[in-house]
Design a protein around this motif. Structure first.
Motif, short mmCIF file in Angstrom:
data_model
loop_
_atom_site.label_atom_id
_atom_site.label_comp_id
_atom_site.label_asym_id
_atom_site.label_seq_id
_atom_site.Cartn_x
_atom_site.Cartn_y
_atom_site.Cartn_z
N TRP A 34 0.80 -1.23 0.00
CA TRP A 34 0.00 0.00 0.00
C TRP A 34 0.84 1.28 0.00
O TRP A 34 0.28 2.38 0.03
N LEU A 35 2.15 1.17 -0.05
CA LEU A 35 3.02 2.34 -0.22
C LEU A 35 3.74 2.30 -1.56
O LEU A 35 4.65 3.09 -1.81
N ALA A 36 3.35 1.39 -2.45
CA ALA A 36 4.15 1.09 -3.64
C ALA A 36 4.26 2.25 -4.60
O ALA A 36 5.32 2.48 -5.18
N ARG A 37 3.19 2.99 -4.82
CA ARG A 37 3.27 4.08 -5.80
C ARG A 37 4.17 5.20 -5.32
O ARG A 37 4.74 5.94 -6.13
N GLU A 63 1.34 9.53 -3.99
CA GLU A 63 1.11 9.27 -2.57
C GLU A 63 -0.12 8.40 -2.33
O GLU A 63 -0.35 7.94 -1.22
N LEU A 64 -0.93 8.21 -3.37
CA LEU A 64 -2.12 7.37 -3.25
C LEU A 64 -1.88 6.02 -3.95
O LEU A 64 -1.63 5.98 -5.15
N THR A 65 -1.97 4.95 -3.20
CA THR A 65 -2.00 3.60 -3.76
C THR A 65 -3.37 3.03 -3.44
O THR A 65 -3.79 3.01 -2.28
N SER A 66 -4.09 2.56 -4.46
CA SER A 66 -5.49 2.20 -4.25
C SER A 66 -5.87 0.99 -5.09
O SER A 66 -5.11 0.52 -5.94
N ALA A 122 -4.53 3.61 0.46
CA ALA A 122 -3.85 4.44 1.45
C ALA A 122 -3.27 5.67 0.77
O ALA A 122 -2.65 5.57 -0.29
N PHE A 123 -3.47 6.81 1.42
CA PHE A 123 -2.91 8.09 0.95
C PHE A 123 -1.92 8.57 1.99
O PHE A 123 -2.25 8.70 3.17
N LEU A 124 -0.68 8.82 1.55
CA LEU A 124 0.36 9.32 2.45
C LEU A 124 0.32 10.85 2.43
O LEU A 124 0.95 11.50 1.62
N GLY A 125 -0.49 11.40 3.32
CA GLY A 125 -0.66 12.84 3.37
C GLY A 125 -1.54 13.22 4.54
O GLY A 125 -1.99 12.37 5.32
N ASP A 126 -1.81 14.51 4.67
CA ASP A 126 -2.61 14.98 5.81
C ASP A 126 -4.10 14.75 5.57
O ASP A 126 -4.53 14.37 4.46
#
Length: 462
Positions: A150-153, A242-245, A273-277
């Motif tokens: 889920w962090l791949a992108r 930041e988005l892997t979906s 999962a989105f890596l952000g606020d």
């Protein structure tokens, strides 16, 4: 299947060489030890070795070579290619030491360790491992098969972040492959997996910041599969890395383990999962929430330690079948075919899930030290999964998946993600996991390090 029992003197000689355990079909614990995670597969090895060290592995491999046994390797039992009938089965589960280095953002992980053993100490140090859908699988096996979580992108494949690999090869040698030593093996193992080249006893990997995520699921009724599928396709075209979906069509069984609102029902699900606020996450999800109110909305702030909740994969062994395909575009026809297979059968569909994960981003780029992993240019990977409680179920599901693949053929990009395959299909399609020139190079390296094909239970590199 009948299993040959080794001569007592012969097996006692092996036991005398090892600090770890040695089991044969007469031994207490043999039946439990030979179990794969997917209960559709049944290993019947002549000997099971449970090494306590790399030296134990070396002694076991030399014994196998001397006595004419092929060698199969199992950690958690996921991803079986060829069952270990008549072979030596090496279980690496006790090679599970984990050491996190917070200053250098790295971890050294034993060849038998599950991701769950890495997750805790990494998160405690403010870092995260590039694990996949579940912490319950082998870190080494998952990583060396590619590893698209889920962090791949954002960060790329788990295989792209390997710093070194410790393994025992067919000659019994204990080797260390890295950018500076055994460079051909280092290239081959990252994406080519370990089962065809040796027994991996440890890997060293990069860790990344354990930032909180905006993650989880939106559930829409199965009747909206076509609309949701088309909208998902448009959503990810310009998605930030930041988005892997993924979009998943799922049939939930009517069992108590499934939460009440989902039990016995079918849904199309947007998850990721989105890596952000929170502000950025809510802006991304407004695309869905402002369009149609989902029946269940679970997206929100999630600490990285809870990453397994995104997929909620089962952890208990099950009998099942999985298959995979790559797509460059999620066409309307492909959505229709999958929706029909999942939700529009005369009776219950034999499939529990069909999921399309978005790749691209960092997955599409070779790392600083290139590796064998193929299909980087592909944009979407499909996985279909079904539960097979009986041999008849398995036969029926295999035929169903074959028909589904034929129906989807005009919409497929070719290739296979080998971490999503098991059994005969994994062997038959091994070459599809790689670019043609990489496949040829893998064959040449295999011939150099394992000329007698001692390790013939991984992917079929011939």
């Amino acid at each position: 299947m009948s299993t040959t029992i080794p001569r007592e003197g012969s097996i006692e000689e092996l036991r005398s060489r090892l600090a770890g355990g040695v089991l044969d079909p007469r031994s207490a614990g043999y039946d439990e030890a030979r179990q794969a995670w997917n209960l559709s597969f049944e290993h019947n090895p002549n000997i099971i070795v449970i090494p306590a060290s790399a030296s134990d592995v070396s002694a076991a491999v030399q014994y196998a070579a001397q006595t004419g046994l092929k060698v199969a390797i199992q950690s958690t039992g996921h991803g079986v290619a060829k069952v270990a009938d008549g072979a030596m089965l090496i279980l690496t589960k006790n090679l599970d030491e984990v050491a996190v280095d917070p200053e250098n953002w790295t971890a050294r992980i034993g060849g038998g360790a599950k991701w769950e053993k890495v997750l805790g100490p990494a998160v405690a140090a403010g870092l995260a491992p590039l694990l996949g859908s579940t912490p319950d699988v082998s870190a080494a096996g998952y990583t060396l098969g590619g590893g698209m979580g889920w962090l791949a992108r954002k960060y790329g494949l788990s295989a792209d972040h390997v710093r070194a690999i410790e393994l025992v090869t067919a000659d019994g040698a204990i080797r260390r492959a890295s950018p500076d030593s055994e460079t051909d093996l280092f290239w081959a193992l990252r994406g080519g997996g370990a089962g065809s080249f040796g027994v991996v006893t440890a890997i060293a990997v990069d860790l990344v910041p354990a930032s909180p995520m905006y993650a989880a699921h939106l559930f829409y009724p199965a009747s909206m599969a076509r609309e949701v599928g088309a909208r998902y396709r448009d959503w990810v075209v310009n998605a930030p890395q930041e988005l892997t979906s993924s979009i998943a069509m799922m049939n939930f069984p009517p069992v108590e383990d499934v939460p009440d609102p989902l039990r016995g029902r079918s849904f199309v699900i947007i998850r990721g999962a989105f890596l952000g606020d929170d502000e950025g996450g809510e802006a991304l999800l407004s695309y869905w929430r402002d369009w149609r109110t989902p029946e269940v909305d679970m997206w929100g702030r999630m600490p990285f330690a809870e990453i397994a909740a995104v997929s909620s994969d089962p952890v208990d062994p099950l009998p099942g079948l999985a298959s995979t395909e790559w797509l460059d575009v999620i066409s309307d026809d492909a959505i229709d075919i999958l929706a029909a297979a999942m939700f529009e059968q005369d009776g219950p569909s034999p499939l529990a899930m069909a999921e399309i994960r978005h790749a691209g981003g960092a997955v599409s780029r070779q790392p600083e030290h290139p590796n064998a992993y193929g299909n980087r240019a592909r944009q979407h990977v499909l996985e279909v999964v079904g539960i097979t409680m009986t041999p008849e179920d398995k036969t029926s599901l295999e035929a169903f998946v074959t028909r589904l693949q034929a129906d989807l053929a005009p919409h497929l990009a070719g290739g296979a993600y080998l971490n999503f395959l098991e059994g005969e299909e994994k062997i038959r399609r091994s070459a599809e996991g790689f670019e043609p020139e990489s496949w040829q190079r893998l064959r040449e390296i295999k011939a150099q390090v394992d000329p007698t094909n001692l390790f013939d239970h991984g992917i079929a590199i011939r």
